[in-house]
Design a protein around this motif. Sequence first.
Motif, PDB file in Angstrom:
ATOM      1  N   ASP A 297      28.844  29.662  26.284  1.00 54.44           N
ATOM      2  CA  ASP A 297      30.193  30.155  26.013  1.00 54.44           C
ATOM      3  C   ASP A 297      30.872  30.746  27.243  1.00 54.44           C
ATOM      4  O   ASP A 297      30.238  31.160  28.201  1.00 54.44           O
ATOM      5  N   LEU A 298      32.197  30.707  27.167  1.00 55.80           N
ATOM      6  CA  LEU A 298      33.067  31.194  28.236  1.00 55.80           C
ATOM      7  C   LEU A 298      33.366  32.668  27.964  1.00 55.80           C
ATOM      8  O   LEU A 298      33.759  33.014  26.853  1.00 55.80           O
ATOM      9  N   GLY A 299      33.167  33.508  28.979  1.00 54.01           N
ATOM     10  CA  GLY A 299      33.452  34.938  28.816  1.00 54.01           C
ATOM     11  C   GLY A 299      34.423  35.409  29.887  1.00 54.01           C
ATOM     12  O   GLY A 299      34.440  34.868  30.996  1.00 54.01           O
ATOM     13  N   PHE A 300      35.240  36.414  29.554  1.00 52.49           N
ATOM     14  CA  PHE A 300      36.177  36.953  30.548  1.00 52.49           C
ATOM     15  C   PHE A 300      36.611  38.354  30.146  1.00 52.49           C
ATOM     16  O   PHE A 300      36.699  38.678  28.958  1.00 52.49           O
ATOM     17  N   ALA A 301      36.862  39.179  31.129  1.00 51.36           N
ATOM     18  CA  ALA A 301      37.406  40.523  30.912  1.00 51.36           C
ATOM     19  C   ALA A 301      37.978  41.017  32.238  1.00 51.36           C
ATOM     20  O   ALA A 301      37.350  40.853  33.295  1.00 51.36           O
ATOM     21  N   PHE A 302      39.164  41.622  32.156  1.00 52.91           N
ATOM     22  CA  PHE A 302      39.856  42.081  33.359  1.00 52.91           C
ATOM     23  C   PHE A 302      40.302  43.528  33.184  1.00 52.91           C
ATOM     24  O   PHE A 302      40.546  43.983  32.057  1.00 52.91           O
ATOM     25  N   LEU A 303      40.410  44.254  34.281  1.00 49.04           N
ATOM     26  CA  LEU A 303      40.960  45.616  34.211  1.00 49.04           C
ATOM     27  C   LEU A 303      42.416  45.506  33.746  1.00 49.04           C
ATOM     28  O   LEU A 303      43.152  44.623  34.225  1.00 49.04           O
ATOM     29  N   PRO A 304      42.862  46.410  32.844  1.00 45.74           N
ATOM     30  CA  PRO A 304      44.216  46.305  32.282  1.00 45.74           C
ATOM     31  C   PRO A 304      45.328  46.198  33.327  1.00 45.74           C
ATOM     32  O   PRO A 304      46.327  45.519  33.104  1.00 45.74           O
ATOM     33  N   ARG A 305      45.165  46.856  34.484  1.00 47.13           N
ATOM     34  CA  ARG A 305      46.283  46.794  35.439  1.00 47.13           C
ATOM     35  C   ARG A 305      46.450  45.393  36.043  1.00 47.13           C
ATOM     36  O   ARG A 305      47.442  45.122  36.716  1.00 47.13           O
ATOM     37  N   PHE A 306      45.498  44.501  35.775  1.00 44.14           N
ATOM     38  CA  PHE A 306      45.619  43.132  36.287  1.00 44.14           C
ATOM     39  C   PHE A 306      45.931  42.124  35.165  1.00 44.14           C
ATOM     40  O   PHE A 306      45.847  40.924  35.380  1.00 44.14           O
ATOM     41  N   TRP A 307      46.289  42.625  33.985  1.00 46.37           N
ATOM     42  CA  TRP A 307      46.674  41.718  32.897  1.00 46.37           C
ATOM     43  C   TRP A 307      48.105  41.206  33.122  1.00 46.37           C
ATOM     44  O   TRP A 307      48.857  41.759  33.924  1.00 46.37           O
ATOM     45  N   SER A 308      48.424  40.162  32.377  1.00 45.12           N
ATOM     46  CA  SER A 308      49.801  39.622  32.282  1.00 45.12           C
ATOM     47  C   SER A 308      50.347  39.077  33.605  1.00 45.12           C
ATOM     48  O   SER A 308      51.548  39.087  33.835  1.00 45.12           O
ATOM     49  N   GLN A 309      49.439  38.626  34.469  1.00 42.34           N
ATOM     50  CA  GLN A 309      49.874  38.003  35.718  1.00 42.34           C
ATOM     51  C   GLN A 309      49.269  36.606  35.860  1.00 42.34           C
ATOM     52  O   GLN A 309      49.320  35.996  36.923  1.00 42.34           O
ATOM     53  N   GLY A 310      48.632  36.131  34.783  1.00 38.12           N
ATOM     54  CA  GLY A 310      48.052  34.793  34.810  1.00 38.12           C
ATOM     55  C   GLY A 310      46.685  34.715  35.476  1.00 38.12           C
ATOM     56  O   GLY A 310      46.139  33.628  35.652  1.00 38.12           O
TER      57      GLY A 310
END
Length: 181
Positions: free
Chosen positions: A92-105
């Motif tokens: 499976d594919l997993g992903f997680a980013f720090l919130p300040r780097f969301w919504s930028q693609g």
Amino acid sequence: MTPIVTRRLTLRPMSTADAGFMLTLLNEPSFVRNIGDRGVRTIADAESYITVGPMASYGRFGFGLYLVELTQSGASIGICGLVKRETLADVDLGFAFLPRFWSQGYALESASAVRDHARDAVGLRRLVAITDPDNTGSIRLLAKLGFGFERMVRLGDEHKELKLFGCDLSEPRAIDTREDK
Ligand SMILES: CC(C)(COP(=O)(O)OP(=O)(O)OC[C@H]1O[C@@H](n2cnc3c(N)ncnc32)[C@H](O)[C@@H]1OP(=O)(O)O)[C@@H](O)C(=O)NCCC(=O)NCCS
């Protein structure tokens, strides 16, 4: 494994030197809510998480979760990669980013590169992804990548039901997510 380089990002194997970043990411409220509490509270816990999780996976399967960096600044922004669980037949594919780097693609850019890596370098013909039913951001991202909802799953007796999505890698891409197309 050699790093995966996209237009703005570098995805590279993790090492215990990434423990500080992982300690922060694993304790983000969004990570705990959507993925779970890994019980990582100290740098030593994070080093052990990296050794037993991603690093062991590189050795055992030749893939794992990678650290995602902004190529220009070298800043660590999240993780994205492939996970083989005892409880699921498919990778499976997993992903997680720090919130300040969301919504930028950045999540789409890394996950589409990992999906292509799974097909072209690892040779997988199918990839799955599991999400909390309320995780609309993740579900939206999976739709952009060509994943379709298949069924509800439970990874263990004590776990809640999750949505399982599948992506057929033997077919041409449903959606071309390259930014240079
Ligand atoms: C799930 C998660 C990775 C999604 O992050 P995200 O910021 O929504 O996804 P992206 O980085 O691809 O950004 C997409 C958004 O950026 C916008 N965007 C801005 N610039 C863009 C660009 N250059 N290219 C593509 N999209 C761009 C898109 O329009 C999109 O907006 P929308 O959400 O209104 O549709 C993030 O919410 C997260 O880390 N959550 C916590 C952990 C988690 O839940 N992981 C998944 C477990 S299954």
